[in-house]
Scaffold this active site. Structure first.
Site, mmCIF file in Angstrom:
data_model
loop_
_atom_site.group_PDB
_atom_site.id
_atom_site.type_symbol
_atom_site.label_atom_id
_atom_site.label_comp_id
_atom_site.label_asym_id
_atom_site.label_seq_id
_atom_site.Cartn_x
_atom_site.Cartn_y
_atom_site.Cartn_z
ATOM 1 N N ASP A 1 140.775 38.290 97.610
ATOM 2 C CA ASP A 1 141.417 38.978 98.718
ATOM 3 C C ASP A 1 140.355 39.225 99.792
ATOM 4 O OD1 ASP A 1 143.431 40.674 100.071
ATOM 5 O OD2 ASP A 1 142.031 42.273 99.540
ATOM 6 N N CYS B 1 137.097 49.112 53.573
ATOM 7 C CA CYS B 1 137.616 50.478 53.726
ATOM 8 C C CYS B 1 138.522 50.555 54.947
ATOM 9 C CB CYS B 1 136.473 51.481 53.874
ATOM 10 S SG CYS B 1 135.328 51.546 52.485
#
Length: 749
Positions: free
Chosen positions: A442, A25
């Site tokens: 970082d 479907c």
């Protein structure tokens, strides 16, 4: 009014799709939408939604009309922040349960009489017909209705296979009862439905028709319940927000209004135990805030005037007055919900292959069933055996497992991630987590706290540390310099209160001076003390030199004409960073520390957390070049950062992990967002993403393997239709159940 968003000349909208019963479907709806000019659509069977991009004069009403012309319904759901129930299958559970109970109660005696000769009394076949008829008509009605609707639109789906199989078995039995020998008194019904049976039309298949219906309804029911559980985390996320808020009007008047009426800039009251209505900044009061429902962090966070707070978190301490900064769809909660929904609507490459197979699956199975019937008739095994094999082929085929494999795992994985403060942007991200071998961290705000902190106090012999902190902290409290704030905050944390300076002056570039409790106090560089002809004692001087060598900041303290101490200040490493680095290594990743600070500072932080490779002195705009260079070396790079200057590097990396405590730009650029500022969440995020990917792969393997193995067995006449129905129902339930195992994922901490 459309809630679709517009990007340039293109617009996007999300449509809820009703009436889909299997992956075929979804494939049909997607195909029809994509045939429209200027439309690109993705339809998700598990979430029962379509994500559509459209342009060229196409409207939302045109999209809805196309879906309805295909035989389904479509509408625009409420925005995530306004939804109260987003679970697929909610409305269908009750009628589905009623039909299932009817089918089971009536089918059990039918199957028992067919299988147990002792129960086959005179005219037992007619009792079987009486019991089976409501099952095949009422209980199986959704299959017949969907098959009829699809037939009107020239299509066939999973319901077509079920309806045809059940109807064929029932009609064959009617013919056998009325025109064959099956209705003869005393006629037994051997339960041997293989190709060896050649006893003509004397057999009935009422137990197959009733049993298949009961098994498939059971599968549909448990599948719908499991899909509801799969979406429970997102539903819980959407329900976190407060419903009402106490707004402070002119003169401090309190007025309770719905949260939807709150506007940015409004001041509102949050009493102890209440939810904070929306994102904002504390303007009055101090308290502890429980943010565990958003971040997964169990320890409440202390907040005071000037601190940001997030909507849906709980005030567990004192009274707060908050100024709203973001409301409605702009809040962190709404953004989290959008990220989770977007991820759940995405499709991995393997799922697209499964979708293409689902699109042609049903016609192929019908052709295979007809071929099976013709083959066995041609080989002279008899009409009964040939018919049995053909019905088994129709019933056992299952594209639903293929359609559910990826979206259910994504629903559960991303929902569990949201509960833990980990937001996964989509299925493509999962592949990236498997490949990465290097993680670039970082430094500032990721490995470290991102703010200066008082680390140590080195005093001269005979000097009291508390007195150093009281006098230096009082003077620094009048300064706005980051280092001064670190000293003042450290002193306040240890002493609880500080005196007020009687005199204060800033000495640019050197420090501060003033009078505190009658003492003439100096706080700053050694040069400031030298200007007053003062020198540090040997102990503090040596400690200050060591601190400077390690990349930290040393601050001298003197009063009443004598140098007394050195304060050591630095951007402190987070308590959890060393453990986080260890976890990343355990995942097979090589950590690299990336920073714009000097080599000494970077090496000091790296040693503390256990990182060997350091890249220091990098300008913000050069971070992306570092990532490119690592990729050029053949590495697959993950980047973890939180600042604006990390956004480009996060986007360049193979996998970008944005700390949610950072900027919007970084979060937007990242593939994974870590809502809490704990680096351990990076390792948890990669673990969860890899486990979700593994679940998707095992689901797809099962779905493909099931169909590859089951269809030949059915075609060979080795399976009865009833067993085929049970196997088909189990295949979908297995895939969804396997996905639900992700709900048990736990963080390593």
């Amino acid at each position: 009014m459309s809630t679709g968003t517009t990007t340039g000349t293109d617009a996007e909208v999300e449509l809820a799709i009703g009436g889909m019963t299997c992956a075929s479907c979804a494939a049909r709806v997607e195909k029809k939408l994509n045939r429209m000019d200027g439309v690109t659509a993705t339809v998700n069977y598990a979430t029962e939604k379509a994500k559509v991009s459209y342009s060229g004069g196409v409207s939302v009403s045109d999209l809805v009309a196309t879906v309805e012309a295909t035989g389904y319904t479509a509408w625009e759901p409420a925005p995530p922040a306004e939804q109260t129930d987003v679970a697929p299958g909610t409305d269908e559970l009750r009628p589905l349960r009623e039909r299932l109970v009817t089918a089971v109660v009536l089918a059990v005696p039918v199957v028992a009489m067919a299988m147990i000769p002792a129960l086959q009394f005179e005219y037992w076949q007619w009792l079987s017909l009486t019991l089976a008829a409501p099952v095949v008509t009422y209980a199986a009605w959704p299959f017949h209705k969907a098959a009829f609707t699809n037939a009107r639109h020239g299509a066939a789906t999973m319901d077509t296979l079920i309806s045809v199989g059940v109807s064929a078995a029932f009609l064959w039995s009617l013919w056998a009862l009325f025109f064959g020998t099956a209705g003869t008194p005393g006629m037994t019904h051997p339960f041997e439905l293989t190709i060896q049976r050649t006893d003509g039309a004397g057999n009935i298949y009422l137990e197959a028709a009733a049993g298949v219906t009961a098994f498939i309804l059971a599968g549909r029911y448990f599948e719908a319940r499991a899909k509801r559980k799969a979406g429970a985390a997102l539903r819980a996320l959407l329900e976190l927000g407060a419903k009402d808020v106490t707004v402070l009007r002119d003169g401090g008047r309190e007025e309770t209004v719905p949260v939807a009426e709150l506007r940015a800039g409004d001041r509102f009251l949050v009493r102890p135990g209440e939810k904070i209505a929306t994102d904002g900044t504390v303007v009055e009061g101090s308290s502890a805030v429980d943010a565990s429902m958003l971040t997964g962090e169990s320890v409440p966070v202390e907040v005071g005037s000037g601190d940001p707070v997030t909507g849906a978190t709980i005030n567990v301490g004192g009274r707060l007055v908050v100024r709203a900064t973001r409301v409605g769809a702009d809040t962190q909660l709404a953004r989290m919900a959008r990220l989770v929904e977007d991820a759940q609507n995405g499709k991995a490459a393997a799922q697209r292959l499964a979708d293409r197979i689902s699109a042609v699956f049903v016609p192929v199975v019908i052709a295979l069933a007809l071929g099976t019937l013709g083959f066995w008739l041609g080989n002279g095994v008899g009409l009964t055996a040939a018919f049995t094999a053909a019905v088994a082929v129709l019933v056992i085929a299952c594209p639903c497992a293929l359609g559910l494999a990826t979206p259910t795992a994504l629903m559960v994985g991303t929902g569990r991630g949201a509960q833990l403060g980990i937001l996964i942007k989509g299925p493509e991200v999962l592949e990236s987590t498997r490949r990465v071998d290097t993680v670039v961290l970082d430094k500032t705000g990721t490995v470290t706290t991102g703010r200066m902190t008082l680390l140590a106090v080195h005093t001269a012999e005979g000097t009291d540390e508390a007195e150093v902190l009281r006098l230096a902290g009082a003077l620094e409290h009048s300064s706005e310099h980051p280092i001064a704030r670190a000293v003042a905050d450290g002193a306040l944390e240890k002493l609880g209160a500080l005196p007020t300076p009687e005199d204060f002056a800033n000495v640019p570039g050197l420090g501060v001076q003033g009078v505190v409790e009658g003492h003439a106090v100096l706080v700053g560089r050694e040069r400031l003390l030298a200007d007053w002809a003062m020198r540090l004692p040997e102990g503090p001087a040596r400690a200050g030199a060591a601190a400077e060598a390690a990349g930290r900041t040393a601050i001298a303290v003197a009063w009443d004409g004598e140098a007394r101490a050195v304060l050591e200040v630095a951007d402190a490493v987070k308590d959890t960073s060393a453990e986080a680095v260890g976890r990343l290594r355990a995942l097979g990743l090589t950590p690299i520390l990336l920073t714009g600070d000097n080599e000494a500072v970077a090496r000091s932080v790296a040693r503390e957390v256990g990182i060997e490779e350091v890249i220091a002195g990098v300008l913000p705009q050069d971070k992306v070049d570092v990532v490119k260079r690592l990729q050029a070396e053949g590495r697959s790079v993950a980047m973890v950062g939180d600042g604006v200057n990390d956004a480009a590097a996060l986007a360049q990396a193979d996998l970008g992990l944005a700390m949610g405590t950072g900027t919007d730009a970084a979060i937007e650029a990242g593939d994974l967002t870590l809502v809490r500022g704990d680096l351990r969440a990076a390792a948890d995020a990669i673990r969860l993403a890899r486990r979700t990917l593994g679940t998707i792969r095992s689901n797809l393997f099962w779905a493909f393997a099931y169909n590859v193995a089951a269809l030949p067995l059915a075609a060979a006449g080795l399976l009865t239709p009833m067993i085929a129905g049970a196997a088909m129902a189990f295949s979908s339930v297995f895939v969804v159940g396997n996905s639900l195992r992700l709900r048990t994922f736990r963080t390593a901490g």
